[in-house]
Write an enzyme that holds these catalytic residues in place. Sequence first.
Site, PDB file in Angstrom:
ATOM      1  N   GLU A  35       7.815   4.009   4.457  1.00  0.00           N
ATOM      2  CA  GLU A  35       6.830   2.940   4.642  1.00  0.00           C
ATOM      3  C   GLU A  35       7.468   1.555   4.764  1.00  0.00           C
ATOM      4  O   GLU A  35       7.001   0.733   5.551  1.00  0.00           O
ATOM      5  CB  GLU A  35       5.795   2.952   3.505  1.00  0.00           C
ATOM      6  N   HIS A  40      -4.469   9.297  -3.498  1.00  0.00           N
ATOM      7  CA  HIS A  40      -4.911   9.390  -2.100  1.00  0.00           C
ATOM      8  C   HIS A  40      -6.369   8.977  -1.945  1.00  0.00           C
ATOM      9  O   HIS A  40      -7.012   9.339  -0.968  1.00  0.00           O
ATOM     10  CB  HIS A  40      -4.761  10.820  -1.574  1.00  0.00           C
TER      11      HIS A  40
END
Lengths: 320, 326
Positions: free
Chosen positions: B59, B128
Amino acid sequence: MDIPREKLIEMYERMVTIRQFEEGAAGLMRDGRIKGFIHLYAGEEAVAVGACFTLGKDDYIASTHRGHGHLIAKGGDPKNMYAELFGGRDGYCHGKGGSMHIADLDLGILGANGIVGAGPPIAVGAAFAAQYKGERGVSLCFFGDGATNQGTIHEAMNMAAVLKLPVVFICENNLYGEYTRQDRHQTVKDIAERAKAYAMPGVTVDGMDVLAVHETVGEAVERARRGEGPSLVECKTYRYFDHQGVGDGVADRSAEEIEEWRAKDAIVRFRRHLIQTEALTEAEAEDIDRRVAARIEKAIAFAEASPPPTEDELLTDVYA
Amino acid sequence: MRPIIYLMALNEALQQEMERDPTVFVTGEDVGQHPPMGVTLGMLQKFGPQRVVDTPISESAILGLAVGAAAAGLRPVVEIMFLDFLFVAFDQVINQMAKMRYMFGGKAKLPIVVRCPCGGGYQMAAQHSQSLEAMLCHIPGLKVVMPATPYNAKGLLTAAIRDDNPVFCLEHKKCYTMAGDVPQEQYELPLGIAEVKRPGSDVTIVATSYMVHEALKAAEELAGRGIEAEVIDPRTLLPLDMDTILKSVRKTHRVVVVHEAVKFCGFGAEIAAQVAEAAFDALEAPPLRVAAPFCPVPFSAPLEEAYLPNAQNIVEAVSSVTPAKA
């Protein structure tokens, strides 16, 4: 590699400019005329100049918290750099950035950076842009030995390798991550070895030898321009000042070690080489030193006279 | 206009912008080969691997790539697979892309879009399912949009790509398969303009993202009890259209703010505070917030259900500050 005489002299002058700029900045800091954090580059001049003199105007560099040398090497003007250190509106960032954030995208400078290890992913992005546009541009990023323990460096190297991007990773191994000796912050000695993990070339070079840096980085840059992907060049070098501020570092480093590295001073060595090879006479070298000193003095006077930004600029340029 | 689902509205916005502007490209984990949520479906085949770039699971490098590419003249649209993953790489968000323009004295332009699926409801558990928009709204230099409908998704994403600043487009997973009328041609919904989803005179409900739909359900039920709720979707959280909210509160004299994120230090606190500062005189009841409790998003179905705010919670909150008329 044959470098034309004019370019050799320009390289010498640039190295002297960096050294004198940093000594000037140290003086201003000691006198309390500039404030904030300052990370001086003196000692490492051969890396910035050797590396940046392989680049053109359209190539990019991403720099570090110890960025003054890189910026001058890539074409930054000492007067606007000093103005930034003073927080003046004639500074590269109109006084909003300071020492750790000087940037000039027109010169291909993606910025100094206050976060250790943040620059390489950004350099990878600029390299991506060059590849995307089908241009021959390359992107060069500087980082220290300490930064090679940050995940971002590894992410950036892997990303550049897998996308075959035109990036040259330049590790300035000055033996200390902030104040911690290399053997206490990592188990490898030659950081170039880490290139193996990304199947890219990794070379260690004497970072006190501007011609060696220039040749090695030059090969990596050419490789990148040919579309063959990234490389890692480790330059063994040394900083004369403390990690931060204007101290000479004796508190954390042995006097012998400092002496040993000062004896290898890159500017003294390059000057000797230029005189021995008759590229320069002693008198010409002294002329250059004096010319640079006059330029630095004028730059400081310009910067100190630069007015600070006014309060109405506080909220400008938060958004485009 | 024809009905399409939210994720296809986003897909259409991306494709049309990429056709219009060759500097726009899409990148992220699996965006080409195997689009995680399906938003970038078919784009690798259409635009090729140079413009639809699959990346390693990195990321920081993905966002850094976007920052460098944007500084060098491109317009990256990044997908971070789940909003939760953004925080692996928050340095590139907070210290780099948000600040570069200001730190560099206005000399950089960072036209970046970061798309992140967010929110709970699918038993994806604590890492998540989060709604972390308030953390982004705290950073000067960023913009944040949370489209709730297909129409808003396409128009806001198009505007976000054309914006010269870093814009975060937070897409609630529950919205992806919702259908709604969307024009085939391109259009922009300017950032920073709220939408009055339902007019009403008795109470203002400000809801974000998927909670807009829960708020509309609640408004229907309240109408049955004679309470007419005005439902406002800010659409853009940063910059925030307070004018529309204040105008409504001055009319209804009551406000309930609804979001899926935890209540403490959530975005609702900002709206409630601004209402109190600017329209205290107009209020006939304290501003209320309907939001998640202060705990991670749980996995087990009954716990997750208890965690997520819903229409019933909204009805109760509104009823507690609004006198019944029926």
